[in-house]
Write an enzyme that holds these catalytic residues in place. Structure first.
Site, PDB file in Angstrom:
ATOM      1  N   CYS A 232      20.059  19.883   1.789  1.00 51.77           N
ATOM      2  CA  CYS A 232      18.744  19.989   1.137  1.00 51.77           C
ATOM      3  C   CYS A 232      18.777  20.516  -0.299  1.00 51.77           C
ATOM      4  O   CYS A 232      18.362  19.812  -1.213  1.00 51.77           O
ATOM      5  CB  CYS A 232      17.813  20.847   1.983  1.00 51.77           C
TER       6      CYS A 232
ATOM      7  N   LYS B 245      20.366  18.328  -3.171  1.00 53.21           N
ATOM      8  CA  LYS B 245      19.679  17.041  -3.368  1.00 53.21           C
ATOM      9  C   LYS B 245      18.234  17.252  -3.824  1.00 53.21           C
ATOM     10  O   LYS B 245      17.724  16.511  -4.656  1.00 53.21           O
ATOM     11  CB  LYS B 245      19.784  16.196  -2.104  1.00 53.21           C
TER      12      LYS B 245
HETATM   13  P1  NAD Z   1      19.364  13.292   9.500  1.00 53.33           P
HETATM   14  O1  NAD Z   1      20.292  12.411   8.779  1.00 53.33           O
HETATM   15  O2  NAD Z   1      19.883  14.414  10.340  1.00 53.33           O
HETATM   16  O3  NAD Z   1      18.390  12.428  10.418  1.00 53.33           O
HETATM   17  C1  NAD Z   1      17.774  11.256  10.018  1.00 53.33           C
HETATM   18  C2  NAD Z   1      17.766  10.282  11.195  1.00 53.33           C
HETATM   19  O4  NAD Z   1      17.002   9.117  10.820  1.00 53.33           O
HETATM   20  C3  NAD Z   1      19.139   9.773  11.589  1.00 53.33           C
HETATM   21  O5  NAD Z   1      19.347  10.051  12.968  1.00 53.33           O
HETATM   22  C4  NAD Z   1      19.090   8.265  11.311  1.00 53.33           C
HETATM   23  O6  NAD Z   1      19.837   7.524  12.226  1.00 53.33           O
HETATM   24  C5  NAD Z   1      17.608   8.000  11.428  1.00 53.33           C
HETATM   25  N1  NAD Z   1      17.132   6.783  10.758  1.00 53.33           N
HETATM   26  C6  NAD Z   1      17.461   6.291   9.545  1.00 53.33           C
HETATM   27  N2  NAD Z   1      16.776   5.142   9.312  1.00 53.33           N
HETATM   28  C7  NAD Z   1      16.001   4.916  10.396  1.00 53.33           C
HETATM   29  C8  NAD Z   1      15.094   3.895  10.751  1.00 53.33           C
HETATM   30  N3  NAD Z   1      14.830   2.870   9.928  1.00 53.33           N
HETATM   31  N4  NAD Z   1      14.486   3.964  11.957  1.00 53.33           N
HETATM   32  C9  NAD Z   1      14.742   4.982  12.799  1.00 53.33           C
HETATM   33  N5  NAD Z   1      15.601   5.986  12.505  1.00 53.33           N
HETATM   34  C10 NAD Z   1      16.217   5.951  11.328  1.00 53.33           C
HETATM   35  O7  NAD Z   1      18.389  13.893   8.364  1.00 53.33           O
HETATM   36  P2  NAD Z   1      17.568  15.269   8.420  1.00 53.33           P
HETATM   37  O8  NAD Z   1      18.451  16.402   8.012  1.00 53.33           O
HETATM   38  O9  NAD Z   1      16.816  15.349   9.684  1.00 53.33           O
HETATM   39  O10 NAD Z   1      16.551  15.035   7.219  1.00 53.33           O
HETATM   40  C11 NAD Z   1      15.465  14.137   7.301  1.00 53.33           C
HETATM   41  C12 NAD Z   1      14.514  14.433   6.165  1.00 53.33           C
HETATM   42  O11 NAD Z   1      13.994  15.770   6.307  1.00 53.33           O
HETATM   43  C13 NAD Z   1      15.140  14.389   4.781  1.00 53.33           C
HETATM   44  O12 NAD Z   1      14.198  13.909   3.869  1.00 53.33           O
HETATM   45  C14 NAD Z   1      15.440  15.841   4.494  1.00 53.33           C
HETATM   46  O13 NAD Z   1      15.479  16.110   3.115  1.00 53.33           O
HETATM   47  C15 NAD Z   1      14.255  16.527   5.131  1.00 53.33           C
HETATM   48  N6  NAD Z   1      14.482  17.918   5.518  1.00 53.33           N
HETATM   49  C16 NAD Z   1      15.661  18.290   6.071  1.00 53.33           C
HETATM   50  C17 NAD Z   1      15.848  19.609   6.463  1.00 53.33           C
HETATM   51  C18 NAD Z   1      17.150  20.060   7.060  1.00 53.33           C
HETATM   52  O14 NAD Z   1      17.389  21.264   7.104  1.00 53.33           O
HETATM   53  N7  NAD Z   1      17.993  19.170   7.539  1.00 53.33           N
HETATM   54  C19 NAD Z   1      14.822  20.561   6.278  1.00 53.33           C
HETATM   55  C20 NAD Z   1      13.612  20.124   5.738  1.00 53.33           C
HETATM   56  C21 NAD Z   1      13.457  18.807   5.351  1.00 53.33           C
END
Ligand code: NAD
Length: 430
Positions: free
Chosen positions: A260, A263
């Protein structure tokens, strides 16, 4: 409420599970079939304290299920959350192709009014684009609302953060979805801030950038402490007790990382640029962070002189404690830099060894027991702040090393204690 979550990663899985925990009917969608099969079979693809039990409980209660079909998710729900990745592009701006694709898929599956909620972290004005895309691709021409609901969870504490949020931000384009959003979040008993959609999107980038700035601030101070003989922990305590500043995020270290902060910082700089503002302050935050890692590596090379053929034990690979996430992990970067200088590495992490393996060069020794890492080493490095590392058998480690030198990139030990125990101990800003 009937809720679909598209994207079952760190955010989607924990969010969906916590929604189910408070009684909502949740379907989690992911296009990674192997992940969905694993979840359907009772497995959990990530490590997050408390998550496994909560998933099991809610699956058994019939409130949580998994599918690889967006159609099925959209059909089964009134509110559709998007929690797909928003990775950086080489120029620092955000790759929004995952969001755009999901918006098209949702549009194609909609046959009645839906609320589409963006939980992924996106640049300001993305909501407008999502709404335009859905309108364009929705054959059924049904009504819908787009909402921004940024997520503030911390990996490693995600379940607790989601169950007990400081605040819930709901950004809307009209008042229509507000009642449903409040109903979803009412059980969490947190203040709900309703804003326009642009402000909600901006809140997330502004919050993460501020936290990164706070870390870089104390890291810059750590450099001054090292040069002047002051102690950064004392300084952090002294300034942190001022309520206007606060003590959290003032722990000097080898720098921030993870999926996070790096990026989101570059995304915020990029969108600011696009909007005509040069956010030089945040560029400096990035520079200090990169410099902090280099200063730490220099500390190691200054002491060990030549790294070629030196054995270095590294404790920690995850980007922080309590997680198996190694994305943009400073610990992984450190290992790569030491390996590039020719060091032979022995590494251990309580949860992240599997996820780190593909990010590290060949020839590294993965050690199962943290107390065996130091065996035959010329130095031991602490790279992640796992609390368990404070329980390291220091006497055993010291005796098993060629030279008892520790570089503590997380300030886990007390310098005076370590000297007393016979270590050459180098930490950050003390
Ligand atoms: P991640 O990579 O762990 O999970 C994303 C999931 O989406 C994956 O399992 C992937 O297979 C799936 N995916 C991708 N394209 C898809 C589609 N077309 N249909 C269905 N599933 C699909 O990512 P994350 O860490 O959960 O982050 C997700 C978002 O949340 C990002 O924008 C991130 O910046 C934000 N975020 C993350 C955190 C954190 O701590 N990880 C905290 C707050 C916000």
């Amino acid at each position: 409420m009937k809720i679909a979550i598209i994207g079952t990663g760190y955010v989607g899985l924990v969010t969906g599970t916590c929604f189910a925990e408070v009684g909502h009917d949740v379907i989690c969608v992911d296009n990674d079939k192997s992940k969905v099969e694993m979840l359907q079979g009772g497995g959990i693809p990530i490590y997050e304290p408390g998550l496994e039990e909560m998933v099991k409980k809610n699956v058994e209660a019939g409130r949580l299920r998994f599918t690889d079909s967006t159609n099925e998710g959209v059909e089964a729900s009134d509110v559709v959350f998007i929690a797909v990745p928003t990775p950086p592009q080489p120029d620092g701006s955000v790759d929004l192709s995952f969001i755009e694709k999901v918006a098209r898929e949702i549009a194609g599956a909609m046959t009645s009014y839906k609320i589409i909620v963006d939980k992924s972290t996106v640049p300001v004005k993305t909501g407008d684009k999502v709404a335009e895309t859905i309108k364009r691709y929705c054959q059924a021409k049904v009504e819908f609302d787009v909402v921004s609901n940024p997520e503030f969870l911390r990996e490693g504490f995600a379940v607790d953060d989601l169950m007990n949020p400081d605040r819930v931000v709901v950004g809307v384009m009209s008042q229509r979805p507000v009642v449903a959003m409040k109903e979803i979040y009412e059980p969490f008993k947190a203040p709900i801030i309703v804003t326009d959609i642009n402000s909600a999107e901006l809140i997330k980038h502004a919050a993460n950038s501020f936290l990164a700035l706070k870390i870089s601030y104390i890291n810059a101070i750590s450099a001054i402490c090292e040069a002047s003989g002051a102690n950064v922990t004392e300084v952090a305590n002294g300034i942190g007790m001022d309520e206007r500043i606060g003590r959290r995020f003032l722990n000097a270290s080898l720098g921030f990382g993870g999926s996070c902060f790096p990026k989101d910082l570059s995304a915020f700089i990029a969108i600011s640029d696009e909007l005509g503002y040069d956010f030089a302050l945040l560029k400096e935050v990035q520079r200090i962070n990169a410099d902090q890692m280099s200063r730490f590596v220099r500390k190691i090379t200054d002491t060990l002189w030549v790294l070629k053929e030196k054995k270095i034990g590294v404790l920690g690979l995850a980007f922080k404690q309590n997680t198996d996430d190694t994305r943009m992990s400073p610990a992984v970067e450190l290992c790569n830099r030491l390996a590039a200088e020719g060091a032979e590495l022995r590494v251990h992490d309580p949860k992240a060894m599997e996820k780190a393996r593909p990010l590290l060069p060949e020839g590294i020794t993965y050690v199962d027991d943290m107390n065996d890492v130091a065996e035959g080493c010329d130095a031991l490095v602490i790279a992640t702040e796992w609390p368990i590392f404070t329980e390291l058998d220091l006497e055993k480690a010291r005796k098993s090393m060629s030279a008892p030198i520790m570089f503590d990139g997380r300030n886990l030990f007390d310098p005076q204690e370590m000297e007393k125990l016979g270590w050459t101990y180098k930490s950050i800003g003390r």
